[in-house]
Design a protein around this motif. Structure first.
Motif, PDB file in Angstrom:
ATOM      1  N   GLN A 140      -9.664  -4.870   1.122  1.00 48.14           N
ATOM      2  CA  GLN A 140     -10.774  -4.041   0.653  1.00 48.14           C
ATOM      3  C   GLN A 140     -10.252  -2.794  -0.055  1.00 48.14           C
ATOM      4  N   ILE A 141      -9.194  -2.216   0.464  1.00 49.31           N
ATOM      5  CA  ILE A 141      -8.576  -1.058  -0.201  1.00 49.31           C
ATOM      6  C   ILE A 141      -8.055  -1.475  -1.568  1.00 49.31           C
ATOM      7  N   SER A 142      -7.435  -2.641  -1.634  1.00 51.38           N
ATOM      8  CA  SER A 142      -6.930  -3.148  -2.907  1.00 51.38           C
ATOM      9  C   SER A 142      -8.057  -3.320  -3.923  1.00 51.38           C
ATOM     10  N   ILE A 143      -9.193  -3.832  -3.479  1.00 57.52           N
ATOM     11  CA  ILE A 143     -10.338  -4.018  -4.381  1.00 57.52           C
ATOM     12  C   ILE A 143     -10.857  -2.676  -4.875  1.00 57.52           C
ATOM     13  N   ASN A 169      -0.090  -1.506 -10.166  1.00 60.49           N
ATOM     14  CA  ASN A 169       1.005  -1.928  -9.289  1.00 60.49           C
ATOM     15  C   ASN A 169       0.707  -1.579  -7.826  1.00 60.49           C
ATOM     16  N   LEU A 170       0.140  -0.403  -7.606  1.00 60.15           N
ATOM     17  CA  LEU A 170      -0.227   0.005  -6.252  1.00 60.15           C
ATOM     18  C   LEU A 170      -1.328  -0.909  -5.693  1.00 60.15           C
ATOM     19  N   THR A 171      -2.253  -1.313  -6.552  1.00 57.25           N
ATOM     20  CA  THR A 171      -3.318  -2.246  -6.160  1.00 57.25           C
ATOM     21  C   THR A 171      -2.722  -3.586  -5.733  1.00 57.25           C
ATOM     22  N   ILE A 172      -1.744  -4.056  -6.489  1.00 56.98           N
ATOM     23  CA  ILE A 172      -1.077  -5.322  -6.164  1.00 56.98           C
ATOM     24  C   ILE A 172      -0.337  -5.202  -4.833  1.00 56.98           C
ATOM     25  N   VAL A 173       0.326  -4.070  -4.614  1.00 54.76           N
ATOM     26  CA  VAL A 173       1.042  -3.861  -3.349  1.00 54.76           C
ATOM     27  C   VAL A 173       0.058  -3.903  -2.175  1.00 54.76           C
TER      28      VAL A 173
END
Length: 193
Positions: free
Chosen positions: A154-157, A173-177
């Motif tokens: 959910q944080i990634s989304i 990149n942070l989203t992918i991590v």
């Protein structure tokens, strides 16, 4: 929401609608939108597993309580038989005739046999209660793992939506991590099942 001409949606929804209507000339936005859709799908599966393990934990805890109550009932029955046996022993001691003493000896032997059967059943139910408790704890532990995995996704989304607004590569990149952390936690949860 579109009820009476009023519609609110976020940047991710806007990008998906824009790509669907006009095609995409922005590969960055398309890539983030596809990644977000995949992460949301995985998140839905993880959310389902989290709910399932939470429900199982509750059911197992309920089964443990049922068995514990049944064991308690058996122990109460055991106490009642012990009281009857004690009364028979007292009556035998107070009896003067051998015929009466023999009658009470038979009762005492019967109560002792019944007590042993009741004790065995009570101990069996206590063991089953403990097993259900352990299963409940295991499911609850797994629920926490699924919940952590779902939260990371959910944080990634949410980060993907900010990425679409800012168009920052480092944020992508942070989203992918964050997505990989969520997926990794989900794999750990699945392996411990």
């Amino acid at each position: 929401m579109s009820g009476q001409g009023f519609h609110v949606h976020g940047p991710h929804d806007h990008e998906i609608e824009h790509v669907a209507q006009h095609g995409s000339h922005d590969s960055f936005a398309s890539k983030v939108a596809v990644m977000t859709a995949l992460v949301a799908t995985i998140g839905a599966i993880f959310g389902y597993m989290g709910g399932l393990t939470q429900a199982n934990a509750g059911l197992y805890k309920n089964d443990a309580a049922i068995h514990k109550t049944a064991a308690s009932n058996q122990w109460n029955y055991f106490q009642a038989k012990s009281s009857k046996q004690n009364m028979a022993e007292l009556a035998m001691d107070l009896s003067t005739s051998e015929e009466q003493k023999a009658k009470y000896r038979d009762k005492i032997a019967r109560y002792e046999k019944e007590k042993n059967e009741i004790k065995d059943e009570a101990e069996k139910l206590e063991k089953e209660s403990q097993e259900w408790d352990e299963r409940s704890e295991k499911e609850l532990h797994e629920h926490h793992r699924w919940a952590q995995a779902t939260t990371a996704l959910q944080i990634s989304i949410a980060m993907a939506a900010i990425t679409l607004l800012t168009k920052k590569k480092w944020l992508e990149n942070l989203t992918i991590v964050a997505a990989l952390i969520g997926i990794g936690l989900g794999v750990v949860a699945a392996l411990h099942h």
